[in-house]
Design a protein around this motif. Structure first.
Motif, short mmCIF file in Angstrom:
data_model
loop_
_atom_site.label_atom_id
_atom_site.label_comp_id
_atom_site.label_asym_id
_atom_site.label_seq_id
_atom_site.Cartn_x
_atom_site.Cartn_y
_atom_site.Cartn_z
N ILE A 171 29.62 -22.57 0.11
CA ILE A 171 28.16 -22.72 0.03
C ILE A 171 27.81 -24.11 0.54
CG2 ILE A 171 28.30 -23.48 -2.39
CD1 ILE A 171 25.52 -22.25 -2.81
N SER A 172 26.75 -24.19 1.34
CA SER A 172 26.22 -25.48 1.81
C SER A 172 24.73 -25.48 1.49
CB SER A 172 26.46 -25.65 3.31
OG SER A 172 27.84 -25.61 3.60
N SER A 173 24.38 -26.07 0.35
CA SER A 173 23.00 -25.99 -0.13
C SER A 173 22.09 -26.97 0.60
CB SER A 173 22.95 -26.31 -1.62
OG SER A 173 23.74 -25.40 -2.34
N ALA B 62 24.22 -24.51 12.75
CA ALA B 62 25.16 -25.58 12.40
C ALA B 62 26.44 -25.02 11.77
CB ALA B 62 24.50 -26.56 11.44
N TYR B 63 26.33 -23.81 11.21
CA TYR B 63 27.50 -23.18 10.59
C TYR B 63 28.03 -22.01 11.42
CZ TYR B 63 26.37 -26.34 6.92
OH TYR B 63 26.12 -27.51 6.24
N ASN B 64 27.59 -21.99 12.68
CA ASN B 64 28.02 -20.91 13.58
C ASN B 64 28.10 -21.47 15.00
OD1 ASN B 64 28.87 -18.32 13.96
ND2 ASN B 64 26.81 -17.44 14.12
N GLU C 96 25.81 -28.46 17.49
CA GLU C 96 24.99 -27.78 16.48
C GLU C 96 25.04 -28.45 15.11
OE1 GLU C 96 27.34 -26.30 18.32
OE2 GLU C 96 26.64 -24.38 19.11
N TYR C 97 26.13 -29.17 14.82
CA TYR C 97 26.30 -29.74 13.48
C TYR C 97 25.57 -31.08 13.41
CZ TYR C 97 28.38 -30.51 8.91
OH TYR C 97 28.57 -30.72 7.56
N TYR C 98 24.25 -30.97 13.16
CA TYR C 98 23.36 -32.13 13.20
C TYR C 98 23.58 -33.12 12.04
CZ TYR C 98 21.23 -29.35 9.59
OH TYR C 98 21.06 -28.64 8.44
C1 AVJ Z 1 31.63 -31.43 4.11
C2 AVJ Z 1 30.55 -29.96 2.60
C3 AVJ Z 1 29.25 -31.44 3.92
O1 AVJ Z 1 28.93 -27.97 4.00
O2 AVJ Z 1 28.15 -28.98 5.74
C4 AVJ Z 1 30.84 -27.96 7.63
C5 AVJ Z 1 31.50 -28.71 5.23
N1 AVJ Z 1 31.61 -26.45 6.31
N2 AVJ Z 1 30.86 -26.79 8.29
C6 AVJ Z 1 29.03 -28.77 4.93
C7 AVJ Z 1 31.32 -27.73 6.37
C8 AVJ Z 1 31.33 -25.88 7.49
C9 AVJ Z 1 30.32 -29.59 5.04
N3 AVJ Z 1 30.45 -30.59 3.92
#
Ligand code: AVJ
Length: 322
Positions: free
Chosen positions: A283-285, A206-208, A50-52
């Motif tokens: 926060i991940s903007s 990506a965050y889950n 999921e973390y593309y």
């Molecule tokens: C390292 C800040 C780019 O925010 O995507 C990944 C850290 N936190 N999954 C992001 C993070 C949860 C990541 N950074």
């Protein structure tokens, strides 16, 4: 000397934790995620389907490093490369190789909050690029950027990749880029990696991740507080809950207290939680391309070239001091 530093860092950690947990709403600073276990969990996140973000930026650097290098390297005009939040360097490695082909003389200054990460880079990178000059800096971005200035007065390329800028909101990112600019000179460049707005479900996923790496990553900060500050967080009493707001582009991770509880930090200090009270963890903007240009303009940079992955989900933008 070593001991003095360790004590001082713990004090700062304690101070920041107490200040964050005594605020309303409660928060913790995501820079503290990265202890040894946190580094490991972040590696695991980067390997999640999921973390593309990692794959997108890897594609950019694998396919366009030569182009980025040739935009910066100028014959007879030496420069150094500073990386803010170098991590495992697996992406910047491609760019460093491309630059090294054109100019063997530069020094690479990786900056990272994790001592463990800097040690690894110092050990591993010379095996990947034989003859590369490396000067590792363990600490905070701006403090260490200033330090690199004291070591070398050369022209600079500063790398701020991987969407590390995402850990700030819009206003904070402008203030931060202004500070970076104040450390630079007229011929310097900043390469910034932005995660771009896309289908909100893709961002939230990506965050889950399904294997729970991101959940463990968030809970690990509570574990770290337990260990280093002698606290008694019961991890089962907190639920990992990320949300994405497609309007603001802010993806935020919360830990939600699932009961009314009191947590001790050390022997005498304690923090009370209401049922369903939150801790704002990170926060991940996410940005539109237009917003990235605004940030450049408002902080004193001029975008000179954009490097996208084929899906246009991520961009590394080369900014020049303006
Ligand atoms: C390292 C800040 C780019 O925010 O995507 C990944 C850290 N936190 N999954 C992001 C993070 C949860 C990541 N950074």
């Amino acid at each position: 000397m070593q001991l003095v530093t360790a004590t001082k860092n713990t004090t700062k950690f304690f101070k920041d934790v107490m200040e964050g947990l005594r605020s309303s709403p409660k928060r913790l600073d995501s820079k503290y995620f990265y202890d040894d276990r946190g580094d490991e969990l972040f590696q695991q996140i980067m390997n999640c389907e999921e973390y593309y973000l990692t794959n997108c930026e890897m594609e950019i650097l694998q396919t366009q490093s030569a182009a980025i290098a040739s935009a910066i390297v100028k014959p007879g005009n030496n420069f150094d490369v500073v990386e803010l939040g170098a991590g495992d360097c697996s992406k910047s490695l491609h760019l460093l190789k491309a630059i090294f082909k054109l100019d063997k003389d530069f020094t690479f200054f990786p900056i990272d909050i994790s001592k463990h990460v800097i040690d690894l880079i110092q050990k591993d990178l010379p095996r990947q690029i034989n003859g590369l000059n490396i000067y590792g800096l363990n600490g905070e971005y701006l403090e260490m950027l200033k330090k690199s200035n004291q070591v070398s007065a050369r022209r600079k390329l500063v790398l701020f990749m991987g969407s590390n800028i995402g850990n700030m909101n819009y206003q904070q990112s402008i203030a931060f880029c202004k500070e970076v600019r104040s450390c630079l000179n007229r011929e310097d460049y900043l390469l910034v990696g932005f995660d771009l707005k896309k289908d909100p479900q893709i961002i939230l996923d990506a965050y889950n991740d399904r294997q729970g790496a991101t959940r463990a990553f968030n809970l690990n900060l509570l574990k770290r507080i337990n260990k280093e500050l002698n606290a008694d967080f019961a991890l089962n009493n907190f639920k990992h809950f990320p949300v994405y707001n497609p309007e603001s582009g802010e993806c935020k991770s919360y830990l939600v207290s699932n009961c009314r509880q009191r947590v001790f930090i050390g022997d005498t200090e304690f923090i009370d939680f209401e049922e369903y009270e939150t801790i704002d963890m990170e926060i991940s903007s996410k940005y539109s391309l237009h917003q990235t240009n605004e940030i450049a303009k408002l902080s004193g940079f001029k975008p000179v070239e954009y490097f996208f992955d084929h899906k246009h989900w991520f961009v590394d933008v080369l900014w020049k001091y303006a």
